[in-house]
Design a protein around this motif. Structure first.
Motif, PDB file in Angstrom:
ATOM      1  N   ASP A 138     -31.560  -1.620  89.796  1.00 35.54           N
ATOM      2  CA  ASP A 138     -30.448  -0.829  89.271  1.00 35.54           C
ATOM      3  C   ASP A 138     -30.751  -0.267  87.886  1.00 35.54           C
ATOM      4  OD1 ASP A 138     -28.887  -1.287  91.522  1.00 35.54           O
ATOM      5  OD2 ASP A 138     -27.915  -3.052  90.652  1.00 35.54           O
ATOM      6  N   ARG A 139     -31.437  -1.067  87.055  1.00 37.66           N
ATOM      7  CA  ARG A 139     -31.661  -0.659  85.671  1.00 37.66           C
ATOM      8  C   ARG A 139     -33.019  -1.129  85.179  1.00 37.66           C
ATOM      9  NH1 ARG A 139     -26.891  -3.033  85.908  1.00 37.66           N
ATOM     10  NH2 ARG A 139     -25.047  -1.770  85.694  1.00 37.66           N
ATOM     11  N   LEU A 140     -33.563  -0.350  84.237  1.00 41.76           N
ATOM     12  CA  LEU A 140     -34.731  -0.744  83.461  1.00 41.76           C
ATOM     13  C   LEU A 140     -34.293  -0.670  82.008  1.00 41.76           C
ATOM     14  CD1 LEU A 140     -37.789  -1.423  83.562  1.00 41.76           C
ATOM     15  CD2 LEU A 140     -38.223   1.028  83.361  1.00 41.76           C
ATOM     16  N   TRP A 141     -34.501  -1.730  81.267  1.00 40.97           N
ATOM     17  CA  TRP A 141     -33.993  -1.757  79.893  1.00 40.97           C
ATOM     18  C   TRP A 141     -34.975  -2.452  78.960  1.00 40.97           C
ATOM     19  CZ3 TRP A 141     -32.903  -6.260  77.130  1.00 40.97           C
ATOM     20  CH2 TRP A 141     -32.978  -7.440  77.872  1.00 40.97           C
ATOM     21  N   GLY A 142     -34.776  -2.201  77.675  1.00 43.41           N
ATOM     22  CA  GLY A 142     -35.576  -2.863  76.658  1.00 43.41           C
ATOM     23  C   GLY A 142     -34.855  -2.810  75.330  1.00 43.41           C
ATOM     24  N   GLU A 143     -35.389  -3.513  74.353  1.00 44.68           N
ATOM     25  CA  GLU A 143     -34.827  -3.484  73.012  1.00 44.68           C
ATOM     26  C   GLU A 143     -35.890  -2.952  72.060  1.00 44.68           C
ATOM     27  OE1 GLU A 143     -33.070  -7.340  72.271  1.00 44.68           O
ATOM     28  OE2 GLU A 143     -31.287  -6.758  73.413  1.00 44.68           O
ATOM     29  N   VAL A 144     -35.481  -2.000  71.242  1.00 44.17           N
ATOM     30  CA  VAL A 144     -36.393  -1.283  70.355  1.00 44.17           C
ATOM     31  C   VAL A 144     -35.841  -1.348  68.944  1.00 44.17           C
ATOM     32  CG1 VAL A 144     -37.450   0.981  69.891  1.00 44.17           C
ATOM     33  CG2 VAL A 144     -36.986   0.285  72.254  1.00 44.17           C
ATOM     34  N   LEU A 145     -36.704  -1.532  67.967  1.00 42.33           N
ATOM     35  CA  LEU A 145     -36.258  -1.497  66.578  1.00 42.33           C
ATOM     36  C   LEU A 145     -35.686  -0.119  66.261  1.00 42.33           C
ATOM     37  CD1 LEU A 145     -39.203  -3.360  64.861  1.00 42.33           C
ATOM     38  CD2 LEU A 145     -36.856  -4.178  65.011  1.00 42.33           C
ATOM     39  N   GLU A 146     -34.547  -0.088  65.560  1.00 43.82           N
ATOM     40  CA  GLU A 146     -33.896   1.200  65.306  1.00 43.82           C
ATOM     41  C   GLU A 146     -34.728   2.114  64.420  1.00 43.82           C
ATOM     42  OE1 GLU A 146     -30.106   0.259  63.649  1.00 43.82           O
ATOM     43  OE2 GLU A 146     -30.927  -0.403  61.727  1.00 43.82           O
ATOM     44  N   ASP A 147     -35.713   1.563  63.703  1.00 42.57           N
ATOM     45  CA  ASP A 147     -36.574   2.426  62.881  1.00 42.57           C
ATOM     46  C   ASP A 147     -37.825   2.880  63.640  1.00 42.57           C
ATOM     47  OD1 ASP A 147     -38.057   0.094  62.892  1.00 42.57           O
ATOM     48  OD2 ASP A 147     -38.104  -0.157  60.718  1.00 42.57           O
ATOM     49  N   ASN A 148     -37.944   2.520  64.907  1.00 47.46           N
ATOM     50  CA  ASN A 148     -39.080   2.973  65.721  1.00 47.46           C
ATOM     51  C   ASN A 148     -38.695   4.299  66.384  1.00 47.46           C
ATOM     52  OD1 ASN A 148     -41.283   3.323  67.387  1.00 47.46           O
ATOM     53  ND2 ASN A 148     -41.191   1.297  68.306  1.00 47.46           N
ATOM     54  N   GLN A 149     -38.586   5.330  65.556  1.00 45.66           N
ATOM     55  CA  GLN A 149     -38.115   6.627  66.041  1.00 45.66           C
ATOM     56  C   GLN A 149     -39.016   7.268  67.094  1.00 45.66           C
ATOM     57  OE1 GLN A 149     -35.109   8.008  65.716  1.00 45.66           O
ATOM     58  NE2 GLN A 149     -34.612   6.091  64.670  1.00 45.66           N
ATOM     59  N   PRO A 150     -40.348   7.154  67.004  1.00 49.83           N
ATOM     60  CA  PRO A 150     -41.173   7.741  68.070  1.00 49.83           C
ATOM     61  C   PRO A 150     -40.844   7.159  69.452  1.00 49.83           C
ATOM     62  CG  PRO A 150     -42.526   7.284  66.156  1.00 49.83           C
ATOM     63  CD  PRO A 150     -41.184   6.665  65.886  1.00 49.83           C
ATOM     64  N   MET A 151     -40.656   5.839  69.527  1.00 50.61           N
ATOM     65  CA  MET A 151     -40.343   5.215  70.810  1.00 50.61           C
ATOM     66  C   MET A 151     -38.951   5.603  71.283  1.00 50.61           C
ATOM     67  SD  MET A 151     -41.615   3.418  73.187  1.00 50.61           S
ATOM     68  CE  MET A 151     -41.256   2.322  74.541  1.00 50.61           C
ATOM     69  N   LEU A 152     -37.986   5.617  70.379  1.00 52.35           N
ATOM     70  CA  LEU A 152     -36.624   5.993  70.759  1.00 52.35           C
ATOM     71  C   LEU A 152     -36.572   7.451  71.232  1.00 52.35           C
ATOM     72  CD1 LEU A 152     -34.570   4.179  67.970  1.00 52.35           C
ATOM     73  CD2 LEU A 152     -34.625   3.614  70.418  1.00 52.35           C
ATOM     74  N   SER A 153     -37.310   8.337  70.565  1.00 50.83           N
ATOM     75  CA  SER A 153     -37.359   9.746  70.991  1.00 50.83           C
ATOM     76  C   SER A 153     -37.992   9.878  72.365  1.00 50.83           C
ATOM     77  CB  SER A 153     -38.132  10.583  69.975  1.00 50.83           C
ATOM     78  OG  SER A 153     -37.475  10.600  68.737  1.00 50.83           O
ATOM     79  N   LEU A 154     -39.054   9.120  72.601  1.00 53.53           N
ATOM     80  CA  LEU A 154     -39.702   9.136  73.909  1.00 53.53           C
ATOM     81  C   LEU A 154     -38.715   8.697  74.990  1.00 53.53           C
ATOM     82  CD1 LEU A 154     -42.013   9.027  76.006  1.00 53.53           C
ATOM     83  CD2 LEU A 154     -42.594   6.778  75.107  1.00 53.53           C
TER      84      LEU A 154
END
Length: 197
Positions: A138-154
């Motif tokens: 149903d879902r794929l999820w993860g936790e990312v540091l809020e300052d990891n902008q390259p990963m969040l943008s991806l």
């Protein structure tokens, strides 16, 4: 394509922008040695973004869990030199694991600075999504540091949505894979299983 040139499932040869040829393939137990040896070469910021705290080395237990995934519930790929496992330098690792009792999988990706910025993170993330869809999750999820902008943008570009992780400095990113989970999301998070946190 002749049979001798055909690669096994989940194997793929890629040429990076810098001209280096790599092999994307499932992780193998023999990769534990090169992973342990190369971990100190990672920059502190790379380690912090993946583990969310300082880690000086990978324990034998962590290496065993990483390099010997359970086939029914876990999946891990590496981007490595086109050499046999155990000899190949590993430049990136992508992993997904189904949380017990759910139809959700948590993902994690670590791309070394040696091969960063060449589209490898996107390529590996798409492979994790493909695996999760093949498992009818149903879902794929993860936790990312809020300052990891390259990963969040991806992840934004791959249609992940952002949620509060419940921990300061972290953002939970979730990709809905089934129509039913997308409907539950639009109806509110009170229904259905919540990714473990």
């Amino acid at each position: 394509m002749s049979a001798r040139n055909r690669l096994p499932p989940w194997h793929e040869r890629l040429r990076l922008a810098n001209g280096r040829e790599i092999l994307i393939r499932p992780i193998r137990a023999d990769d534990a040695g090169p992973l342990k040896a190369s971990f100190p070469l990672l920059q502190p910021e790379e380690v912090r973004q993946r583990f969310q705290h300082r880690v000086k080395e990978l324990s034998d237990e962590t290496l065993q869990r990483l390099t010997q995934p359970q086939p029914k519930t876990e999946f891990a790929l590496v981007a490595a030199e086109p050499l046999p496992p155990g000899e190949a330098l590993v430049g990136a690792v992508a992993r997904a694991a189904i949380a017990p009792g759910t139809r959700d999988a948590e993902f994690a990706i670590l791309v070394s600075h040696y091969v960063a910025g060449m589209g490898l993170g996107r390529h590996l993330m798409r492979r994790l999504v493909r695996w999760a869809k093949g498992k009818k999750l149903d879902r794929l999820w993860g936790e990312v540091l809020e300052d990891n902008q390259p990963m969040l943008s991806l992840l934004d570009s791959l249609d992940f949505r952002r949620e509060s992780a419940g921990t300061p400095g972290l953002v939970r990113v979730v990709l809905d894979l089934s129509p039913s989970s997308a409907r539950k999301t639009s109806a509110g998070r009170g229904e259905g299983p919540r990714p473990p946190g």
